[in-house]
Enzyme design. Sequence first.
Site, PDB file in Angstrom:
ATOM      1  N   ASP A  56       5.072  12.827   0.501  1.00 42.74           N
ATOM      2  CA  ASP A  56       4.170  12.025  -0.333  1.00 42.74           C
ATOM      3  C   ASP A  56       2.750  12.534  -0.084  1.00 42.74           C
ATOM      4  O   ASP A  56       2.128  12.211   0.931  1.00 42.74           O
ATOM      5  CB  ASP A  56       4.309  10.542   0.044  1.00 42.74           C
ATOM      6  CG  ASP A  56       3.383   9.644  -0.779  1.00 42.74           C
ATOM      7  OD1 ASP A  56       2.403  10.163  -1.365  1.00 42.74           O
ATOM      8  OD2 ASP A  56       3.625   8.419  -0.813  1.00 42.74           O
ATOM      9  N   PHE A  72       2.868   4.174   3.410  1.00 43.25           N
ATOM     10  CA  PHE A  72       2.593   3.506   2.135  1.00 43.25           C
ATOM     11  C   PHE A  72       3.054   4.412   1.004  1.00 43.25           C
ATOM     12  O   PHE A  72       2.651   5.567   0.931  1.00 43.25           O
ATOM     13  CB  PHE A  72       1.107   3.172   1.957  1.00 43.25           C
ATOM     14  CG  PHE A  72       0.851   2.433   0.666  1.00 43.25           C
ATOM     15  CD1 PHE A  72       1.124   1.071   0.559  1.00 43.25           C
ATOM     16  CD2 PHE A  72       0.386   3.098  -0.465  1.00 43.25           C
ATOM     17  CE1 PHE A  72       0.930   0.392  -0.639  1.00 43.25           C
ATOM     18  CE2 PHE A  72       0.188   2.425  -1.666  1.00 43.25           C
ATOM     19  CZ  PHE A  72       0.463   1.068  -1.745  1.00 43.25           C
ATOM     20  N   LYS A 124      -3.297  10.387  -7.329  1.00 45.98           N
ATOM     21  CA  LYS A 124      -4.717  10.100  -7.126  1.00 45.98           C
ATOM     22  C   LYS A 124      -5.726  11.127  -7.683  1.00 45.98           C
ATOM     23  O   LYS A 124      -6.281  10.911  -8.751  1.00 45.98           O
ATOM     24  CB  LYS A 124      -4.960   9.832  -5.639  1.00 45.98           C
ATOM     25  CG  LYS A 124      -4.302   8.507  -5.208  1.00 45.98           C
ATOM     26  CD  LYS A 124      -4.860   7.969  -3.934  1.00 45.98           C
ATOM     27  CE  LYS A 124      -4.525   6.498  -3.754  1.00 45.98           C
ATOM     28  NZ  LYS A 124      -3.259   6.212  -3.058  1.00 45.98           N
TER      29      LYS A 124
END
Length: 390
Positions: free
Chosen positions: A215, A128, A244
């Site tokens: 990532d 993702f 995040k």
Amino acid sequence: MTSHIMPTYGRLPVTFERGEGAWLFDDDNNRYLDALSGIAVCSLGHAHPAVHKAICEQSKKLLHTSNLYRIPAQEQLADRLVKKSGMDNVFFCNSGAEANEAAIKLARKYGHERGIENPAIIVMDKSFHGRTLATLSATGNPKVQQGFAPLVEGFIRVPYNDIKAIELAIQQDKNIVAILVEPIQGEGGVNIPADDYLNTVRILCDQHDLLMMLDEIQTGVGRTGKFLAFQYNGILPDVCTLAKALGNGVPIGACLARGNAAKLLTAGAHGSTFGGNPLACSAALAVLAVMDEDNLIESAEQKGNIICSGFTERLQKNTHVIDIRHKGLMIGIELNKPCTQLVTLALMQHLLINVTNETTIRLLPPLIIDNQQINLLIDILSTLIDEFTK
Ligand SMILES: *Cc1c(COP(=O)(O)O)cnc(C)c1O
């Protein structure tokens, strides 16, 4: 009440009004234990006083100027990130998807500078990387892509944790310029690769002049017990993306680069109006300071171990629980059947959890979770899992 909001989310029937550490309080003042942290965002918990103070003080001075001018908080934050990561420089943006967009553009630039007109990036099944067109094209989940064709070209997909598949892809395609991979797949089901997977990816990238792009949007900023998950491997990637937890809820993303990769995005090649503005950078500086002062990153590793041994002990007789895995406070409990319903059942017990990939309960508790809260989490969730699988 929400009829004027685009129906892009399936929302649970609860409204939170305030928070305090690992607790959230709804509009009837009921208390919930947050074992998800807004999906790995609020690692310092809710309403952290240091973040509150940083935001208040910065807002009295300036919220935003422009990247047309120098921004001291941005320079300081870049310094801190470079020191903590071993990377060379940073591009700031406002979200994870944007951080990956910067990484993807950087890889393409790298290809073009080497005379490759159609550069391609190796990406993984079940990955993702975000919801923008390029990042959803990189994402290895058909549900994320469905209805949005034509996808962005230039991605070659291989299975995760499969070195042979990467080698084969490199042999078959001379246009490959980079490998983009999560150190642990979050949305894909808390998938933890072999201990030396990233080391071998590093070697392959060196052998074939490819950029190794990690990532770390979910794994980064202390979540796994190191500042960055790749630090378990003793390697450095060429590019690394964060978002995040970096702002503990204030939107901020970052694309870190090293060596030649750090020289590719030059003036005019990329930009963002809000990226790295004084407000977001002040919040992120406060987050990093608290993590250091309170030793939260090391304690994430210990707390993760305590939580997982707790669950392992409590659930050892439950044959429906097929795996309990974790790195630091990134935790997956996999069942042998779909268990999305557990999210609502846990909410009814005032516990916030998540389920990914249908069968894996995902826990991303705040790094400040204390022993009592850990025991409560193990107790409520183990009982729920036993009842659910009975
Ligand atoms: C959340 C996430 C993203 C996307 O971040 P947004 O801020 O939602 O754009 C990208 N990659 C990973 C690994 C993530 O967990």
